[in-house]
Design a protein around this motif. Structure first.
Motif, PDB file in Angstrom:
ATOM      1  N   MET A 172       0.832  -1.202   0.000  1.00  0.00           N
ATOM      2  CA  MET A 172       0.000   0.000   0.000  1.00  0.00           C
ATOM      3  C   MET A 172       0.864   1.249   0.000  1.00  0.00           C
ATOM      4  N   ASP A 173       0.400   2.311  -0.649  1.00  0.00           N
ATOM      5  CA  ASP A 173       1.076   3.597  -0.528  1.00  0.00           C
ATOM      6  C   ASP A 173       0.885   4.096   0.905  1.00  0.00           C
ATOM      7  N   THR A 174       1.902   4.784   1.413  1.00  0.00           N
ATOM      8  CA  THR A 174       1.849   5.223   2.806  1.00  0.00           C
ATOM      9  C   THR A 174       1.857   6.740   2.929  1.00  0.00           C
ATOM     10  N   VAL A 175       1.261   7.202   4.025  1.00  0.00           N
ATOM     11  CA  VAL A 175       1.263   8.617   4.385  1.00  0.00           C
ATOM     12  C   VAL A 175       1.869   8.733   5.776  1.00  0.00           C
ATOM     13  N   GLY A 176       2.996   9.421   5.876  1.00  0.00           N
ATOM     14  CA  GLY A 176       3.602   9.666   7.175  1.00  0.00           C
ATOM     15  C   GLY A 176       3.046  10.952   7.754  1.00  0.00           C
ATOM     16  N   VAL A 177       2.583  10.900   9.009  1.00  0.00           N
ATOM     17  CA  VAL A 177       2.030  12.095   9.654  1.00  0.00           C
ATOM     18  C   VAL A 177       2.993  12.566  10.744  1.00  0.00           C
ATOM     19  N   THR A 178       3.257  13.868  10.753  1.00  0.00           N
ATOM     20  CA  THR A 178       4.294  14.398  11.641  1.00  0.00           C
ATOM     21  C   THR A 178       3.756  14.934  12.964  1.00  0.00           C
ATOM     22  N   TRP A 179       2.435  14.852  13.187  1.00  0.00           N
ATOM     23  CA  TRP A 179       1.880  15.370  14.444  1.00  0.00           C
ATOM     24  C   TRP A 179       1.870  14.313  15.551  1.00  0.00           C
ATOM     25  N   GLY A 180       2.346  13.110  15.258  1.00  0.00           N
ATOM     26  CA  GLY A 180       2.269  12.020  16.218  1.00  0.00           C
ATOM     27  C   GLY A 180       3.459  11.879  17.142  1.00  0.00           C
TER      28      GLY A 180
END
Length: 217
Positions: free
Chosen positions: A182-190
């Motif tokens: 799957m394509d991934t989305v990294g979130v920086t608020w975590g």
């Protein structure tokens, strides 16, 4: 066009760090250890509660993990009683999720948090049946970064992995999405920093939920 978005829970859709910091600190206190601060808890979580307890004990000085089994039992009970302690949605996440639902995108939660606690936490913040699927640790499903849970969710959605977008805030999540195709989305608020996410070359890195909307427009 992606037809499903699968989200990690802790550090991605819900800010749960205070509940986990509180619970692991109470657990360590049973053995006379000092509280675990929030910064270290952020580093210890992400791979299931067993690894959290192990890392906290090592950090606290139990190098032989002499208290491990007892601490697991104490943490399970403590977290069951405190899993909703100061939990809240991240800014902009309810709006993004509502937007996706309105676009007909299937949304799910895949987490290494125990399944019962995951459902309890998600429903407390977002309401019952808001998500199409919730899969937590248990029921024979291997923990992330094993792709089994992500692939099971795609199968339940009757979708190929390639049409699912996987969101998360840690290296474990980036590995999970990659392992599942799957394509991934990294979130920086975590719980982890941008550098950790970039090392796994996610398709997107975002600092606010609204930044991914353009993909669906």
């Amino acid at each position: 066009m992606y037809k499903s978005c699968i989200f990690d829970l802790d550090g991605t859709i819900i800010d749960t760090i205070k509940s986990m910091t509180h619970s692991i600190s109470l657990t360590m206190g049973n053995f006379g250890y000092a509280p675990v601060d929030e910064a270290h808890t952020k580093q210890f979580v992400g791979d299931g509660y067993r690894r959290l307890v192990e890392r906290a004990l090592l950090y606290s000085g139990d190098k032989e993990l002499a208290h491990y089994e007892e601490a697991l039992s104490i943490y399970e009970k403590t977290f069951r009683e405190n899993c909703l302690y100061k939990v809240k949605a991240y800014d902009g996440m309810p709006e993004l999720l509502t937007y996706l639902k309105e676009k007909g995108i299937k949304i799910g939660v895949l987490t290494n948090k125990g399944h019962e606690r995951a459902v309890e936490c998600v429903e407390a913040v977002y309401g019952k049946d808001f998500f199409d699927q919730i899969i937590g640790e248990g029921n024979g499903i291997k923990v992330k970064p094993d792709p089994a849970g992500a692939l099971l969710m795609a199968d339940r959605f009757l979708l190929p992995p390639s049409s699912c977008l996987y969101f998360g805030d840690t290296n474990t999540d980036m590995k999970t999405g990659r392992n599942a195709g799957m394509d991934t989305v990294g979130v920086t608020w975590g719980f982890r920093d941008r550098q950790e996410l970039e090392a796994f070359q996610p398709k997107y890195i975002i600092s606010h939920p609204s930044e991914i909307r353009h993909v669906f427009e």
